[in-house]
Design an enzyme around this catalytic site. Structure first.
Site, mmCIF file in Angstrom:
data_model
loop_
_atom_site.group_PDB
_atom_site.id
_atom_site.type_symbol
_atom_site.label_atom_id
_atom_site.label_comp_id
_atom_site.label_asym_id
_atom_site.label_seq_id
_atom_site.Cartn_x
_atom_site.Cartn_y
_atom_site.Cartn_z
ATOM 1 N N GLU A 1 18.134 0.551 15.866
ATOM 2 C CA GLU A 1 17.656 1.859 16.342
ATOM 3 C C GLU A 1 17.091 1.730 17.764
ATOM 4 O O GLU A 1 16.610 0.657 18.119
ATOM 5 C CB GLU A 1 16.605 2.431 15.382
ATOM 6 C CG GLU A 1 15.335 1.620 15.284
ATOM 7 C CD GLU A 1 14.376 2.152 14.217
ATOM 8 O OE1 GLU A 1 14.783 2.357 13.066
ATOM 9 O OE2 GLU A 1 13.189 2.341 14.567
ATOM 10 N N ARG B 1 0.822 -1.215 0.000
ATOM 11 C CA ARG B 1 0.000 0.000 0.000
ATOM 12 C C ARG B 1 0.853 1.262 0.000
ATOM 13 O O ARG B 1 0.578 2.210 -0.741
ATOM 14 C CB ARG B 1 -0.917 0.002 1.229
ATOM 15 C CG ARG B 1 -2.026 -1.025 1.129
ATOM 16 C CD ARG B 1 -2.661 -1.271 2.480
ATOM 17 N NE ARG B 1 -1.765 -2.067 3.325
ATOM 18 C CZ ARG B 1 -2.166 -2.991 4.188
ATOM 19 N NH1 ARG B 1 -3.437 -3.230 4.331
ATOM 20 N NH2 ARG B 1 -1.301 -3.663 4.914
ATOM 21 N N ILE B 2 1.908 1.283 0.830
ATOM 22 C CA ILE B 2 2.731 2.500 0.927
ATOM 23 C C ILE B 2 3.548 2.681 -0.356
ATOM 24 O O ILE B 2 3.642 3.792 -0.895
ATOM 25 C CB ILE B 2 3.635 2.445 2.182
ATOM 26 C CG1 ILE B 2 2.758 2.396 3.442
ATOM 27 C CG2 ILE B 2 4.588 3.639 2.228
ATOM 28 C CD1 ILE B 2 3.509 2.064 4.733
ATOM 29 N N HIS C 1 12.790 7.677 12.614
ATOM 30 C CA HIS C 1 11.622 6.798 12.450
ATOM 31 C C HIS C 1 10.310 7.580 12.629
ATOM 32 O O HIS C 1 9.502 7.265 13.516
ATOM 33 C CB HIS C 1 11.695 5.621 13.429
ATOM 34 C CG HIS C 1 10.884 4.436 12.980
ATOM 35 N ND1 HIS C 1 11.244 3.136 13.232
ATOM 36 C CD2 HIS C 1 9.716 4.353 12.297
ATOM 37 C CE1 HIS C 1 10.334 2.307 12.730
ATOM 38 N NE2 HIS C 1 9.384 3.034 12.155
ATOM 39 N N ILE C 2 10.116 8.567 11.766
ATOM 40 C CA ILE C 2 8.937 9.440 11.909
ATOM 41 C C ILE C 2 8.022 9.413 10.687
ATOM 42 O O ILE C 2 7.173 10.292 10.526
ATOM 43 C CB ILE C 2 9.352 10.914 12.187
ATOM 44 C CG1 ILE C 2 10.292 11.451 11.096
ATOM 45 C CG2 ILE C 2 9.969 11.049 13.580
ATOM 46 C CD1 ILE C 2 10.492 12.962 11.131
ATOM 47 N N ARG D 1 7.454 -9.183 -4.256
ATOM 48 C CA ARG D 1 7.332 -10.641 -4.265
ATOM 49 C C ARG D 1 6.316 -11.078 -5.318
ATOM 50 O O ARG D 1 6.525 -12.010 -6.062
ATOM 51 C CB ARG D 1 6.859 -11.134 -2.892
ATOM 52 C CG ARG D 1 7.993 -11.376 -1.926
ATOM 53 C CD ARG D 1 7.464 -11.689 -0.566
ATOM 54 N NE ARG D 1 6.548 -10.644 -0.116
ATOM 55 C CZ ARG D 1 6.026 -10.568 1.093
ATOM 56 N NH1 ARG D 1 6.291 -11.483 1.985
ATOM 57 N NH2 ARG D 1 5.218 -9.574 1.427
ATOM 58 N N ILE E 1 12.497 3.730 4.195
ATOM 59 C CA ILE E 1 11.451 4.036 5.180
ATOM 60 C C ILE E 1 10.816 2.725 5.660
ATOM 61 O O ILE E 1 9.734 2.744 6.252
ATOM 62 C CB ILE E 1 10.351 4.983 4.624
ATOM 63 C CG1 ILE E 1 9.704 4.404 3.359
ATOM 64 C CG2 ILE E 1 10.874 6.374 4.388
ATOM 65 C CD1 ILE E 1 8.382 5.055 2.992
ATOM 66 N N ALA E 2 11.502 1.593 5.383
ATOM 67 C CA ALA E 2 10.890 0.293 5.686
ATOM 68 C C ALA E 2 11.209 -0.143 7.118
ATOM 69 O O ALA E 2 10.396 0.044 8.035
ATOM 70 C CB ALA E 2 11.370 -0.737 4.680
ATOM 71 N N ARG E 3 12.375 -0.691 7.320
ATOM 72 C CA ARG E 3 12.816 -1.155 8.634
ATOM 73 C C ARG E 3 14.332 -1.161 8.651
ATOM 74 O O ARG E 3 14.967 -1.403 7.623
ATOM 75 C CB ARG E 3 12.350 -2.598 8.895
ATOM 76 C CG ARG E 3 10.966 -2.737 9.483
ATOM 77 C CD ARG E 3 10.891 -2.232 10.923
ATOM 78 N NE ARG E 3 9.553 -2.323 11.466
ATOM 79 C CZ ARG E 3 8.611 -1.375 11.366
ATOM 80 N NH1 ARG E 3 8.862 -0.251 10.737
ATOM 81 N NH2 ARG E 3 7.412 -1.537 11.906
HETATM 82 C C1 8YV Z 1 5.424 3.189 13.795
HETATM 83 C C2 8YV Z 1 6.073 2.009 11.636
HETATM 84 O O1 8YV Z 1 5.255 4.495 14.215
HETATM 85 O O2 8YV Z 1 3.821 1.417 11.287
HETATM 86 C C3 8YV Z 1 4.999 1.069 11.250
HETATM 87 O O3 8YV Z 1 5.329 -0.068 10.863
HETATM 88 O O4 8YV Z 1 7.217 1.780 11.391
HETATM 89 C C4 8YV Z 1 5.707 3.280 12.319
HETATM 90 O O5 8YV Z 1 4.580 3.822 11.695
HETATM 91 C C5 8YV Z 1 6.513 2.590 14.625
HETATM 92 O O6 8YV Z 1 6.768 1.266 14.236
HETATM 93 C C6 8YV Z 1 6.143 2.585 16.092
HETATM 94 O O7 8YV Z 1 5.188 1.624 16.367
#
Ligand code: 8YV
Length: 324
Positions: A268, A156-157, A286-287, A178, A237-239
């Protein structure tokens, strides 16, 4: 008897008040940082929890919490939860999809713009008082409009970012995922499916939106960075853990790619020290989902998931199926 629930993070007072209507609530409005052992101990005294992506509910934590019934993650990503282990123990897991899609896509695009056009780097230069005169090449960056946007992870993102790039900035959008999108979804995003290798080789801007799992660990490492154009930018912006941050710092320092924009980091809130010393990287804590409206929607949905599951046996956005 009210269920005892724990809210692991500070949260909007109105959401906390709603939870208090239904449950006996332990909050963390003081924003205490708990070790894993402290967290496990606290969790073991509650039937349910509202967590963030930073709070682990893995096999080790679960072993210490036999009474646990539900965990509502205030995040769309849920790599902090061991969902199969939770299912095996009859624990309901839920997350907060959809409510953050557009806000997170906005941020992904903002980070891309800031990175390509060197916004933070130039602001630091200005604040240091180093701006003495105009120069033709002062903070000359990379073109965004009309360039090729490569999206790795087209959920979606990813699709939200694709729409912004294609419709707003006339970008050529390529993606790898995938599974391939339906022809309708591809045409809405004006996106073309390519291999990961072709994406890395041809994109001017690579945006990472893949979920984290052991299989996606270091999706971008030294070998992948070597495939990218020297003029390319990389946005994560993933992880944390999707990118090998140490290898990225080397590639940035040696200008093997032009720049990176990172909202997430391996380990992090610690950030790899080498990333802090290279100038061509934009770093944010992480915002991506952090607009007031969206954070309220996420908190409300996470709270509603707990209320709905513990009072009616059904979460709104469940991640697994368990008997109530
Ligand atoms: C969260 C995020 O704010 O939704 C997610 O997966 O990475 C962020 O939107 C963060 O994980 C805190 O829960």
């Amino acid at each position: 008897m009210k269920h005892k629930i724990i809210v692991a993070c500070p949260i909007f007072e109105e959401v906390l008040a709603r939870l208090h209507e239904h449950f006996d609530v332990t909050d963390n409005q003081a924003n205490e940082v708990w070790t894993k052992a402290e967290w496990t101990h606290k969790l073991s005294q509650h039937t349910a929890a509202l967590t963030t992506g930073a709070d682990p509910v893995d096999a080790e934590v679960l072993a210490g919490c036999p009474q646990l019934k539900a965990v509502a993650n205030m995040a769309v990503g849920y790599n902090n939860l061991d969902v199969p282990a939770m299912t095996a123990r009859g624990i309901q897991a839920s997350n907060t999809p959809d409510v953050l899609t557009e806000t997170t896509a906005d941020f992904g695009f903002a980070l891309l713009m800031a990175t390509a056009r060197r916004i933070t780097e130039s602001e630091h230069f200005l604040r240091r008082g180093e701006w003495k005169q105009w120069r033709y090449d002062m903070f000359a960056g990379t073109e965004v409009h009309g360039s090729t946007l490569g999206i790795l992870g087209m959920g979606r993102i990813g699709q939200g970012i694709a729409r912004r790039g294609a419709h707003g900035f006339g970008m050529k959008v390529i993606y790898h995922n995938r599974s391939r999108l339906s022809p309708e979804a591809e045409s809405e995003c004006k996106a073309t499916y390519v291999s990961k290798e072709e994406l890395l080789k041809t994109a001017d801007h690579v945006v990472l939106v893949v979920p984290y799992s052991p299989a996606s660990h270091h999706t971008i490492g030294a070998a992948e960075l070597a495939h990218m154009k020297p003029t390319a930018t990389l946005i994560n912006i993933a992880r944390g853990g999707i990118v090998d941050d140490a290898a990225l710092a080397v590639a940035l320092r040696e200008r093997r790619i032009a720049a990176a924009g990172l909202d997430v980091f391996e380990g992090e809130p610690k950030v790899h020290p080498d990333l802090l010393t290279v100038p061509n990287v934009v770093l944010t804590p992480h915002i991506a989902s952090a607009s007031v409206t969206t954070r309220m929607a996420m908190a409300t949905l996470a709270a509603d998931n707990l209320i709905s599951y513990l009072t009616q046996g059904k979460s709104i956005t469940p991640l697994n199926t368990v008997g109530a």
